[in-house]
Motif scaffolding. Structure first.
Motif, PDB file in Angstrom:
ATOM      1  N   VAL A  65       0.842  -1.207   0.000  1.00 17.96           N
ATOM      2  CA  VAL A  65       0.000   0.000   0.000  1.00 17.96           C
ATOM      3  C   VAL A  65       0.874   1.254   0.000  1.00 17.96           C
ATOM      4  O   VAL A  65       0.647   2.202  -0.761  1.00 17.96           O
ATOM      5  N   GLU A  66       1.912   1.236   0.843  1.00 15.16           N
ATOM      6  CA  GLU A  66       2.802   2.405   0.911  1.00 15.16           C
ATOM      7  C   GLU A  66       3.534   2.612  -0.411  1.00 15.16           C
ATOM      8  O   GLU A  66       3.645   3.734  -0.910  1.00 15.16           O
ATOM      9  N   VAL A  67       4.038   1.520  -0.975  1.00 18.43           N
ATOM     10  CA  VAL A  67       4.796   1.640  -2.231  1.00 18.43           C
ATOM     11  C   VAL A  67       3.888   2.162  -3.344  1.00 18.43           C
ATOM     12  O   VAL A  67       4.258   3.087  -4.080  1.00 18.43           O
TER      13      VAL A  67
ATOM     14  N   VAL B  65       4.572   5.563  -5.311  1.00 21.12           N
ATOM     15  CA  VAL B  65       4.853   5.559  -6.759  1.00 21.12           C
ATOM     16  C   VAL B  65       3.886   6.508  -7.470  1.00 21.12           C
ATOM     17  O   VAL B  65       4.284   7.274  -8.356  1.00 21.12           O
ATOM     18  N   ALA B  66       2.620   6.481  -7.042  1.00 16.11           N
ATOM     19  CA  ALA B  66       1.637   7.385  -7.668  1.00 16.11           C
ATOM     20  C   ALA B  66       2.044   8.844  -7.449  1.00 16.11           C
ATOM     21  O   ALA B  66       1.950   9.678  -8.363  1.00 16.11           O
ATOM     22  N   GLU B  67       2.517   9.148  -6.239  1.00 16.12           N
ATOM     23  CA  GLU B  67       2.951  10.528  -5.969  1.00 16.12           C
ATOM     24  C   GLU B  67       4.183  10.882  -6.794  1.00 16.12           C
ATOM     25  O   GLU B  67       4.307  11.991  -7.323  1.00 16.12           O
ATOM     26  N   LEU B  68       5.088   9.923  -6.910  1.00 20.78           N
ATOM     27  CA  LEU B  68       6.289  10.156  -7.728  1.00 20.78           C
ATOM     28  C   LEU B  68       5.892  10.423  -9.184  1.00 20.78           C
ATOM     29  O   LEU B  68       6.428  11.325  -9.833  1.00 20.78           O
ATOM     30  N   GLN B  69       4.934   9.637  -9.672  1.00 19.16           N
ATOM     31  CA  GLN B  69       4.510   9.825 -11.069  1.00 19.16           C
ATOM     32  C   GLN B  69       3.922  11.220 -11.279  1.00 19.16           C
ATOM     33  O   GLN B  69       4.121  11.835 -12.330  1.00 19.16           O
TER      34      GLN B  69
ATOM     35  N   SER C 197     -10.087   0.165   8.013  1.00 24.41           N
ATOM     36  CA  SER C 197      -8.772   0.622   7.535  1.00 24.41           C
ATOM     37  C   SER C 197      -8.541   0.172   6.101  1.00 24.41           C
ATOM     38  O   SER C 197      -7.984   0.917   5.283  1.00 24.41           O
ATOM     39  N   SER C 198      -8.966  -1.066   5.797  1.00 20.79           N
ATOM     40  CA  SER C 198      -8.798  -1.576   4.427  1.00 20.79           C
ATOM     41  C   SER C 198      -9.523  -0.675   3.436  1.00 20.79           C
ATOM     42  O   SER C 198      -8.987  -0.311   2.385  1.00 20.79           O
ATOM     43  N   GLU C 199     -10.756  -0.326   3.800  1.00 17.95           N
ATOM     44  CA  GLU C 199     -11.571   0.486   2.897  1.00 17.95           C
ATOM     45  C   GLU C 199     -10.962   1.880   2.733  1.00 17.95           C
ATOM     46  O   GLU C 199     -10.882   2.419   1.620  1.00 17.95           O
ATOM     47  N   ARG C 200     -10.483   2.427   3.848  1.00 20.72           N
ATOM     48  CA  ARG C 200      -9.862   3.764   3.779  1.00 20.72           C
ATOM     49  C   ARG C 200      -8.619   3.753   2.901  1.00 20.72           C
ATOM     50  O   ARG C 200      -8.372   4.676   2.126  1.00 20.72           O
ATOM     51  N   ALA C 201      -7.816   2.702   3.071  1.00 15.55           N
ATOM     52  CA  ALA C 201      -6.590   2.604   2.262  1.00 15.55           C
ATOM     53  C   ALA C 201      -6.952   2.550   0.782  1.00 15.55           C
ATOM     54  O   ALA C 201      -6.336   3.224  -0.052  1.00 15.55           O
TER      55      ALA C 201
ATOM     56  N   GLN D 187      -9.654   3.680  -0.675  1.00 20.81           N
ATOM     57  CA  GLN D 187     -10.153   4.983  -1.140  1.00 20.81           C
ATOM     58  C   GLN D 187      -9.008   5.978  -1.334  1.00 20.81           C
ATOM     59  O   GLN D 187      -8.965   6.713  -2.320  1.00 20.81           O
ATOM     60  N   SER D 188      -8.076   5.984  -0.372  1.00 15.86           N
ATOM     61  CA  SER D 188      -6.951   6.930  -0.479  1.00 15.86           C
ATOM     62  C   SER D 188      -6.123   6.638  -1.726  1.00 15.86           C
ATOM     63  O   SER D 188      -5.702   7.558  -2.435  1.00 15.86           O
ATOM     64  N   LEU D 189      -5.894   5.350  -1.978  1.00 16.11           N
ATOM     65  CA  LEU D 189      -5.100   4.995  -3.162  1.00 16.11           C
ATOM     66  C   LEU D 189      -5.844   5.375  -4.440  1.00 16.11           C
ATOM     67  O   LEU D 189      -5.242   5.885  -5.396  1.00 16.11           O
TER      68      LEU D 189
END
Ligand SMILES: Cc1cc2nc3c(=O)[nH]c(=O)nc-3n(C[C@H](O)[C@H](O)[C@H](O)COP(=O)(O)OP(=O)(O)OC[C@H]3O[C@@H](n4cnc5c(N)ncnc54)[C@H](O)[C@@H]3O)c2cc1C
Length: 239
Positions: free
Chosen positions: A170-172, A176-180, A213-217, A219-221
């Motif tokens: 999830v973190e990676v 990566v999305a932010e890096l892109q 937490s799963s759902e929040r992660a 949505q955030s992604l």
């Protein structure tokens, strides 16, 4: 080769200067009858939880590698890779050929990555267990932009797939999305082809966390533009 001398003090050798080995060495350091030797192939302790930041260019390598040579007063640090342990003889050999004798041995060498036997993973996937691998991911991510821009690689190579929807995946994927997004400023003509997917075999991300937490992660992604694929097991990887 280290000299072996007889002593009434107990010689404890701890192999591995990770969280476990350092805790053990620190706990023993003040014992009056113990000589502690800490052995690691690296002169630093790696803070693995932030490896993803190094892999995505968010942190320099030094920020997650803490020097261990003088970290614990009263113990001896030896840099070297343990190649062989002789239990009968009470000794170990480093790949330099040096030998160290012990009365008590603590092996705290951590773990290695697992490809679960999935064809192609060992050959083609980038794993992220140490600084060298995190550096390889960063070089691949950033280098691909240059090569695509130069026409040396197809635009599809800007698509990144992260496998495993646990905390690290999830973190990676998010990083990566932010890096892109950042790279879009430097490479505006190819940026639209960049994409990141996160693949998880189970029905939700962060399976060891609460469903909320799963759902929040997820949505955030999604907000970051990450495509999340659940119930999707990878069964083969191609170059
Ligand atoms: C990307 C990633 C993210 C993580 N995130 C988290 C997190 O957020 N929270 C969490 O609790 N845990 C996290 N972990 C797990 C955590 O890092 C490990 O559980 C922890 O590092 C284990 O500690 P250890 O001391 O057993 O092993 P390690 O920290 O792996 O240390 C082992 C040491 O042994 C040395 N060594 C190995 N073989 C030899 C040899 N033959 N000779 C000499 N030295 C040797 C290595 O160089 C290393 O320094 C993460 C792990 C990774 C890879």
């Amino acid at each position: 080769m280290c000299a072996v001398t007889s002593t009434s003090r107990s010689r404890v050798v701890v192999v591995g200067a990770g969280f476990a080995g350092l805790s053990c060495a620190r706990a023993l350091a003040d014992s009056p009858d113990v000589d502690v030797t800490l052995v690691d192939r690296q002169p630093y302790q790696l803070f693995a939880p932030l490896l993803y930041q190094v892999a995505t260019g968010g942190l320099p390598e030094d920020d997650i590698a803490y020097p261990v040579r003088a970290a614990i007063p009263g113990i001896t640090f030896v840099r070297g890779e343990v190649a062989k342990v002789d239990v009968d003889d009470g000794s170990l050999r480093l790949n330099s050929g040096a030998e160290i004798s012990w009365d008590r041995l603590v092996l705290a060498t951590g773990s290695i990555g697992n490809s679960f036997g999935i064809p192609g993973v060992d050959e083609h996937a980038l794993q992220m267990k140490d600084i060298r691998q995190a550096r390889a991911i960063k070089n691949r991510l950033l280098g691909t932009y240059e090569r695509v821009q130069q026409g040396e690689q197809p635009r599809e190579d800007l698509q990144v797939v992260v496998v495993g929807g646990g905390p690290t995946g999830v973190e990676v994927a998010g990083a990566v999305a932010e890096l892109q997004k950042q790279m879009a400023h430097e490479f505006p003509t190819i940026a639209e082809h960049a994409h990141v997917s996160l693949i998880e075999a189970g029905p939700r991300l962060l399976p060891s966390f609460s469903e909320r937490s799963s759902e929040r992660a997820k949505q955030s992604l999604s907000k970051l533009g990450v495509e999340v694929l659940l119930d999707s097991a990878v069964d083969r990887m191609y170059p």
